[in-house]
Design an enzyme around this catalytic site. Structure first.
Site, PDB file in Angstrom:
ATOM      1  N   ASP A  65      -0.225  -2.327  -7.743  1.00 39.82           N
ATOM      2  CA  ASP A  65      -0.003  -3.276  -6.711  1.00 39.82           C
ATOM      3  C   ASP A  65      -0.975  -4.300  -6.807  1.00 39.82           C
ATOM      4  OD1 ASP A  65       2.045  -1.552  -5.621  1.00 39.82           O
ATOM      5  OD2 ASP A  65       0.701  -1.213  -3.716  1.00 39.82           O
ATOM      6  N   HIS A  85       5.812  -7.467  -3.292  1.00 39.68           N
ATOM      7  CA  HIS A  85       4.903  -6.976  -2.724  1.00 39.68           C
ATOM      8  C   HIS A  85       4.360  -7.661  -1.580  1.00 39.68           C
ATOM      9  CE1 HIS A  85       1.799  -3.791  -1.720  1.00 39.68           C
ATOM     10  NE2 HIS A  85       0.750  -4.499  -2.305  1.00 39.68           N
ATOM     11  N   HIS A 132      -0.485 -10.998   0.554  1.00 37.08           N
ATOM     12  CA  HIS A 132      -0.989  -9.505   0.842  1.00 37.08           C
ATOM     13  C   HIS A 132      -1.254  -9.591   2.440  1.00 37.08           C
ATOM     14  CE1 HIS A 132      -2.509  -5.489   0.497  1.00 37.08           C
ATOM     15  NE2 HIS A 132      -2.128  -5.578  -0.751  1.00 37.08           N
ATOM     16  N   HIS A 191      -4.123  -0.202  -8.824  1.00 36.63           N
ATOM     17  CA  HIS A 191      -3.973  -1.429  -8.651  1.00 36.63           C
ATOM     18  C   HIS A 191      -4.547  -2.325  -9.886  1.00 36.63           C
ATOM     19  CE1 HIS A 191      -4.185   0.604  -4.508  1.00 36.63           C
ATOM     20  NE2 HIS A 191      -3.710  -0.715  -4.024  1.00 36.63           N
TER      21      HIS A 191
END
Length: 464
Positions: A45, A96, A100, A189
């Site tokens: 991510d 995603h 964010h 990540h």
């Protein structure tokens, strides 16, 4: 004012909290875990990141691993070369959001625009649309469940806190290896600039990942893309089960995990778990075993338990009851000699007088040297029969029909073997890694020798 606050609480719960709860606990309209035998999924991510993502891609290429990248649209827009490389090297690119930001803090129309904008960026770089979506922090709102979203929401089954530097690469590797199992969807990540993350944390992730990929190769596991895992899960016999049966299976397997932790069971073959055990005091009536061994209340025994998840998967993938029995026999053939080695190397286990379990097998255990005895009539025998009957209806290829046809023979029994006899059989007869090549057991061989007979087939064996 209090009424307004109450209404706001109800609305926020309906919009955000409750959808998040049912997606995490029940997996409603989200994908969290696969059902493969030799595959797991690495997902990353928050990227791409010009510092860490190229090194990550190098590492994946070195180990011939495929992964899924859930990219932040604004980062993808700034680093199209990395998106292009991900695509060219065969990885899956998911969405995603463009920034964010939690879906709980955005209106449905804003979330839709975030998804669409990121998808347009991915398409402009790769020429392919993305239909896989992971909301930031895995937080969904009510409208994320809408089929109009046209995306598959992907969460995860294993998370390691790799966005924090303080745990270090060694501890992170330990966590990852502990969850290195078939079907796992691992969350990692490749960027450390998100709120709450440490900028240098991906450095530790890369070190831990290299250890994990090496161990995966040793165990015969490989990382695949999420779309491949989803397709395999859709083809799984598990999804063809009625919802009620799937719910029973879910609760049963959850109890399996609780039971193993509660009673501190150890596993004979951790890489491929099938047989679990623990040392305990025998609490039953006095019995005489083969060789004149007397087992009395208070004597040490090694209690055996079959891994229920493995048992269920064997049942799912067996075309017949005979095939299920043969597969179980093969696994016992593999694990019992290893257990003998464990006992020989452990002074405490050597104090045990016998192996002990509870089974619904009619003939199978004797082939391994076990003595089969009736359970004393009472609450334990009745409750065990009920439990094993429910278990049989779940794992047996014939399901509940087996209960109706042969309920009179489904009686739980004790199976016991002196530890000394196990050690002797392990040395003299059992195929093992000590240089004796194991001959594959064929269905016709086992049937001819009387190990498997359809009318007297094992329903469940050594289960708690």
């Amino acid at each position: 004012m209090e009424t307004l606050l109450l209404w706001l609480f109800y609305i926020s719960s309906f919009y955000a909290f409750i959808p998040g709860l049912i997606s995490r606990i029940f997996g409603f309209r989200v994908f969290r875990k696969g059902t493969g035998i030799g595959e797991f999924a690495l997902t990353f991510d928050d990227g791409p990141d010009p510092r860490f993502t190229p090194r990550l891609l190098d590492l994946l290429k070195l180990h011939e691993a495929k992964a899924t990248f859930f990219v932040v649209g604004s980062h993808a827009e700034n680093h199209p070369d990395l998106i292009r490389r991900m695509h060219n090297e065969g990885h899956l690119i998911g969405i995603h959001n463009y920034v964010h930001k939690s879906n709980w803090l955005m209106r449905p129309s804003t979330v839709r625009k975030q998804i669409q904008r990121t998808d347009d960026i991915i398409y402009s770089i790769t020429g392919e649309r993305s239909t896989y979506y992971r909301p930031p922090w895995g937080i969904v709102n009510l409208f994320d469940f809408s089929k109009r979203r046209q995306v598959q929401i992907v969460l995860w089954s294993a998370m390691f806190g790799d966005w924090r530097e303080k745990q270090g690469a060694e501890r992170l590797a330990e966590k990852m290896l502990s969850r290195l199992n078939p079907g796992e969807v691992m969350l990692l990540h490749d960027r450390g600039t998100t709120l709450g993350a440490n900028p240098g944390a991906p450095e530790h992730m890369l070190v831990a990942l290299e250890y994990t990929l090496r161990e995966a190769a040793r165990r015969g596991l490989r990382s695949i893309r999420v779309d491949a895992m989803i397709k395999a899960a859709e083809d799984s016999p598990l999804l063809r089960l009625p919802f009620g049966k799937r719910l029973i299976v879910g609760l049963w397997l959850a109890w399996e995990q609780v039971f193993q932790a509660l009673f501190r069971l150890k596993t004979v073959s951790p890489d491929h778990p099938f047989l679990h055990y623990r040392l305990r005091n025998y609490q039953g009536q006095q019995v005489v075993l083969d060789g004149g061994v007397m087992l009395q209340k208070g004597d040490k025994v090694i209690e055996l338990h079959i891994d229920n998840k493995q048992l269920f998967e064997l049942g799912l993938h067996s075309r017949s009851a005979a095939q299920l029995a043969i597969r179980m026999i093969r696994r016992m053939n593999q694990d019992l000699p290893i257990l003998a080695d464990r006992i020989a190397a452990d002074g405490e286990l050597m104090k045990a007088k016998a192996l002990y379990g509870v089974s619904m097998l009619n003939r199978g255990p004797e082939k391994f040297g076990f003595t089969v005895l009736d359970l004393p009539d009472g609450w334990f025998a009745r409750s065990t029969k009920f439990y094993l009957s429910v278990l049989l209806s779940v794992i047996h290829p014939a399901g509940g029909e087996r209960l109706k046809e042969r309920s009179e023979v489904l009686v739980p029994k004790m199976i016991l073997m002196p530890v000394a006899q196990l050690m002797l059989r392990s040395e003299e007869k059992m195929p093992h890694e000590r240089g004796v090549k194991k001959r594959e057991l064929r269905e016709e061989d086992l049937s001819r020798k009387g190990v498997v007979h359809e009318a007297e087939l094992p329903s469940a064996t050594i289960v708690q």
